[in-house]
Motif scaffolding. Structure first.
Motif, PDB file in Angstrom:
ATOM      1  N   THR A  21       0.825  -1.201   0.000  1.00 14.58           N
ATOM      2  CA  THR A  21       0.000   0.000   0.000  1.00 14.58           C
ATOM      3  C   THR A  21       0.861   1.254   0.000  1.00 14.58           C
ATOM      4  N   ARG A  22       1.905   1.254   0.819  1.00 14.55           N
ATOM      5  CA  ARG A  22       2.807   2.406   0.871  1.00 14.55           C
ATOM      6  C   ARG A  22       3.521   2.604  -0.469  1.00 14.55           C
ATOM      7  N   HIS A  26       3.255   5.943  -2.858  1.00 14.62           N
ATOM      8  CA  HIS A  26       4.460   6.640  -3.309  1.00 14.62           C
ATOM      9  C   HIS A  26       4.475   6.746  -4.838  1.00 14.62           C
ATOM     10  N   GLY A 118       4.881  12.024   8.481  1.00 11.27           N
ATOM     11  CA  GLY A 118       4.138  11.068   7.682  1.00 11.27           C
ATOM     12  C   GLY A 118       2.881  11.629   7.052  1.00 11.27           C
TER      13      GLY A 118
END
Length: 145
Positions: A21-22, A26, A118
């Protein structure tokens, strides 16, 4: 024993999904940043061509919205003393969001605002293009034989 193995497998799977997911987020931010930089470069080159050609009516300051992003374009003309040259500088700025993805060459980039780690904070993207042109009037051109 099987319950512990299932819990460990679930934890590993959860970590893998979080990483995927990250990575996807990105990639989306990078694609958006690339699109915005490409549009900014196209706007800067159009303005540079207009001023390089010596046409009248070329704007020194303009704001335009492309695909939901507002780009602010500023043109500066400066004569060089003792030379028949004019320096052209075109600066394009636009608001962006997401993590700062770094700079790619010269004057590109922006910074993150203050906030929680974040989180996507607004920052400004910037592109600067430099060139020079002769300051000799067009009507003083070369005569034909």
């Amino acid at each position: 024993m099987a319950l512990i193995e299932a819990l460990v497998a679930s934890a590993v799977l959860g970590i893998g999904l979080a990483a995927a997911t990250r990575l996807t987020l990105h990639t989306l931010h990078t694609a958006s940043d690339t699109r915005q930089r490409t549009v900014a470069l196209a706007l800067a080159l159009d303005a540079m061509d207009c001023h390089q050609s010596g046409r009248t009516g070329c704007a020194l300051q303009v704001s335009s919205t492309v695909q939901g992003t507002t780009y602010s374009l500023q043109v500066q003309l400066q004569s060089r003393p003792g030379l028949a040259l004019e320096d052209l500088q075109v600066r394009v700025q636009w608001p962006t969001s997401g993590p700062a993805l770094g700079t790619v060459g010269g004057h590109l980039g922006g910074g993150l605002g203050a906030g929680a780690a974040g989180q996507a904070q607004p920052h400004t993207g910037e592109l600067v293009v430099h060139s020079s042109r002769d300051a000799v009037p067009v009507w003083l051109g070369v005569s034909l034989p």
